[in-house]
Write an enzyme that holds these catalytic residues in place. Sequence first.
Site, PDB file in Angstrom:
ATOM      1  N   LYS A 195      -0.002 -35.894 -15.182  1.00 13.52           N
ATOM      2  CA  LYS A 195       1.130 -35.715 -16.085  1.00 13.52           C
ATOM      3  C   LYS A 195       2.445 -35.827 -15.317  1.00 13.52           C
ATOM      4  CE  LYS A 195       3.533 -32.151 -17.546  1.00 13.52           C
ATOM      5  NZ  LYS A 195       4.888 -32.705 -17.700  1.00 13.52           N
TER       6      LYS A 195
ATOM      7  N   GLU B 162       2.279 -27.217  -4.318  1.00 13.55           N
ATOM      8  CA  GLU B 162       3.399 -27.527  -3.424  1.00 13.55           C
ATOM      9  C   GLU B 162       4.641 -27.123  -4.175  1.00 13.55           C
ATOM     10  OE1 GLU B 162       6.395 -28.753  -2.213  1.00 13.55           O
ATOM     11  OE2 GLU B 162       5.872 -30.878  -2.269  1.00 13.55           O
TER      12      GLU B 162
ATOM     13  N   CYS C 287      12.270 -30.464  -2.471  1.00 10.84           N
ATOM     14  CA  CYS C 287      11.739 -29.122  -2.219  1.00 10.84           C
ATOM     15  C   CYS C 287      11.890 -28.738  -0.746  1.00 10.84           C
ATOM     16  CB  CYS C 287      10.291 -29.031  -2.654  1.00 10.84           C
ATOM     17  SG  CYS C 287       9.330 -30.454  -2.138  1.00 10.84           S
TER      18      CYS C 287
ATOM     19  N   GLU D  24      16.536 -21.121  -4.116  1.00 11.94           N
ATOM     20  CA  GLU D  24      16.505 -22.577  -4.056  1.00 11.94           C
ATOM     21  C   GLU D  24      17.474 -23.140  -5.097  1.00 11.94           C
ATOM     22  OE1 GLU D  24      12.870 -24.564  -5.333  1.00 11.94           O
ATOM     23  OE2 GLU D  24      13.131 -25.992  -3.695  1.00 11.94           O
TER      24      GLU D  24
END
Lengths: 490, 353
Positions: free
Chosen positions: A192, A266, A300, A397
């Site tokens: 997906k 991840e 990331c 983040e």
Amino acid sequence: MTTTASTAGSPFEYAPAPESRSVVDIASSYGLFVDGEFTPASDSGSFKTVNPATEEVLAEVAEATEEDVDRAVRAARRAQEKVWGPMPGRERAKYLFRIARLLAERSREFAVLETLDNGKPIRESRDVDVPTAAAHFFYYAGWADKLEHAGYGPDPRPHGVAAQVIPWNFPLLMLAWKIAPALATGNTVVLKPAETTPLTALLFADLLRQAELPPGVVNIVTGARATGSALVNHPDVDKIAFTGSTAVGKRIAKEIAGTRKHATLELGGKAANIVFDDAPVDQAIEGIVNGIFFNQGQVCCAGSRLLVQETIAEELVERLKARLGTLRVGDPMDKNTDVGAINSPQQLARITELADAGTAEGATRWSPDCELPSSGYWFAPTLFTGVSAAHRIAREEIFGPVLSVLTFRTPAEAVAKANNIPYGLSAGIWTEKGSRILWMADQLRAGVVWSNTFNRFDPTSPFGGYKESGYGREGGRHGLAPYLIEGSTY
Amino acid sequence: MSTTTPTSVAETGRAGTGTAPATPGAADRSASEIADLARSVTGSASLDDTAWRRYLHGLPGVDKVGADGRAAALSTRSIKTTSKAWALDTIIRMVDLTTLEGADTPGKVRALAAKAVRPEPADPTCPSAAAVCVYNDLVPVAVEALAGTGVKVAAVSTAFPSGRASRAVRLADTRDAVEAGADEIDMVIDRGAFLSGRYSQVYEDIVAVREECRANGRHAHLKVILETGELATYDNVRRASWLAMLAGADFIKTSTGKISPAATLPVTIVMLEAVRDFRALTGVPIGVKPAGGIRTSKDAIKYLVAVNETAGADWLDPDWFRFGASSLLNDVLMQRNKLATGTYWGPDYVTVD
């Protein structure tokens, strides 16, 4: 002191150099790719995908329902049991090599489409995303017939059906990271793509038909959160590979707890890019820029926390500002653009909120003079100095072009500050002293440690996190492990 | 981090305003001003080998992988239409049209001089080249041919290209060229001395040649050729750049063209970083000249991009950036015509030199 290298006001104005979009045909609507065919969603539902640089609607894309997901998983199971699983590794390798070659051949098409759908500069999709994606297929093609020598027992077996959910920041590259090792090891796939960036995955489906990959080996179901959830929770999925936010990763881990499903996650990061006073300064500046402004910082493993040794902090920030003055922000399709558009209004809102929090908490905000386009989602490259470790911009983040500058005095303090975060995905070390690089790399709790470089990706090198950055490794020999059940027939 | 600690140096040097460099830059600094600056920057009164080693080896290192990567990234800039037209004309204005062969004759030098003045005779909008660069004995021919044109005469001297002669011979060589009317002297450093750590000798050589350039009221500009192909590492290129700048060079130049590799983009970027940092520290702007191996417009444009994005727009000027080249000019002329007319000339439409 002035170290102005700003290109503003230069007589050498670069004329527009737009990449042509005529190389790619975007259909007005796309179906789901299940069992080798494009089909509409069972309830005919769809959503729009837009070009984040212009807000132009690019296409209508089918939104897969639970029923569609079930059909895709069943197709994958069938293909795994009847075709792909029994197929000798050397035959699977041929398909993977073919996919790699076709990706390289059609690279311009993929690069243009990636930039249109994602907003990243064409320079990056052309020079990084697409070639690295092809390289992943080439690399794992080579493993397909050598799995019994990979160190996972004499007879390692595939899990079966892998459910893969990927993010919007590197749509094609993350697809390659997921699909290449899964196919090399004999698994079949239901993937997906992210709802804001489905188009290169759908073009990849077209490429799979060109490669004559047997139907059902790879299925692509587009959709948003509900589709992802249906896929992850489907009872006949054996293995889950997810790249995305830590929040969603935690939810997936909870949802599959107590089931037989294996997973690799991840997730987020807040990497420290550590610059010592004996660093190769000019290259460190480039590494800092590449670390946080590559892909608008929507990475990331972005080097979002700059840790500078106090002895050179002031000078380094001056140099960095001069360098940021030469960044070209704007039309992602222009071949000279360095910083493109933010992928979605939601992400722009998140970046804006955290940057505003930085200002509110007392850090000093700076951006170079740059004119942002009037339509689309944009955020100027931003630098925060005077950042304390307690500020939100030093903890959370941001996933945007925002760099927080902190300082340290000793190597031990650098390690302590770098590790003092719930994440542990990546880190960078800049020093000319080799022994210190080795010592630091040993101390840092980060899955990837770059020395005198940053944001380099290679299919031969494992990638993954410590702590809340997730578990499992992708890339390299290590990237085979999550897709294999260790063999035990001796 | 001595490269960028302003301390008292900013006061002893020119004011570091960050605005356009003042012509003629370093040329009118006196020998004692230069020595004072070198002592102040290195923090050593003696300027002996130990002092130089301590200073030059304390400069920030250059990471080769990163430097090559930066050059490769800048090479991807796409320069089209109006910006290409500007770049091509600027390249012509920056070319030191060069002939350095044993077979050079007065006739060849005159032909080259005519071409430097009017590279494209049919087009009055085509600018002149910056200079003609010849061996010493042909300086008088070039001076006569270029009188009143604004095109400079550059001479390679100091026992070019190896520099393997006594200092007396190298200085006499320089004197010869300056007295014959050369506007610019392209000297070579003693690479042997540099590589064996005799930095003070290299420094003193440059200082002495510079004095010859300014003897008897003359004011020849001094370009110091580092011969980066023999220095081998980027760290050495950075150190040699600082040594030459502190010794009073007006320009630092990559290569003689007689050694492979000659100019490369990463080496030139390392030198552009050096002049940028030197001006930030001392206020004194220094020019950069890549020479040898730049044959196509496409390559030369990459260098202009590197100048623009490394040292900054102030250096986009023939006073501060030059190309040492022979065949480059013809390719630029062909590209220039292509841009203007849409038709690509064959090589028969530009002159063979």
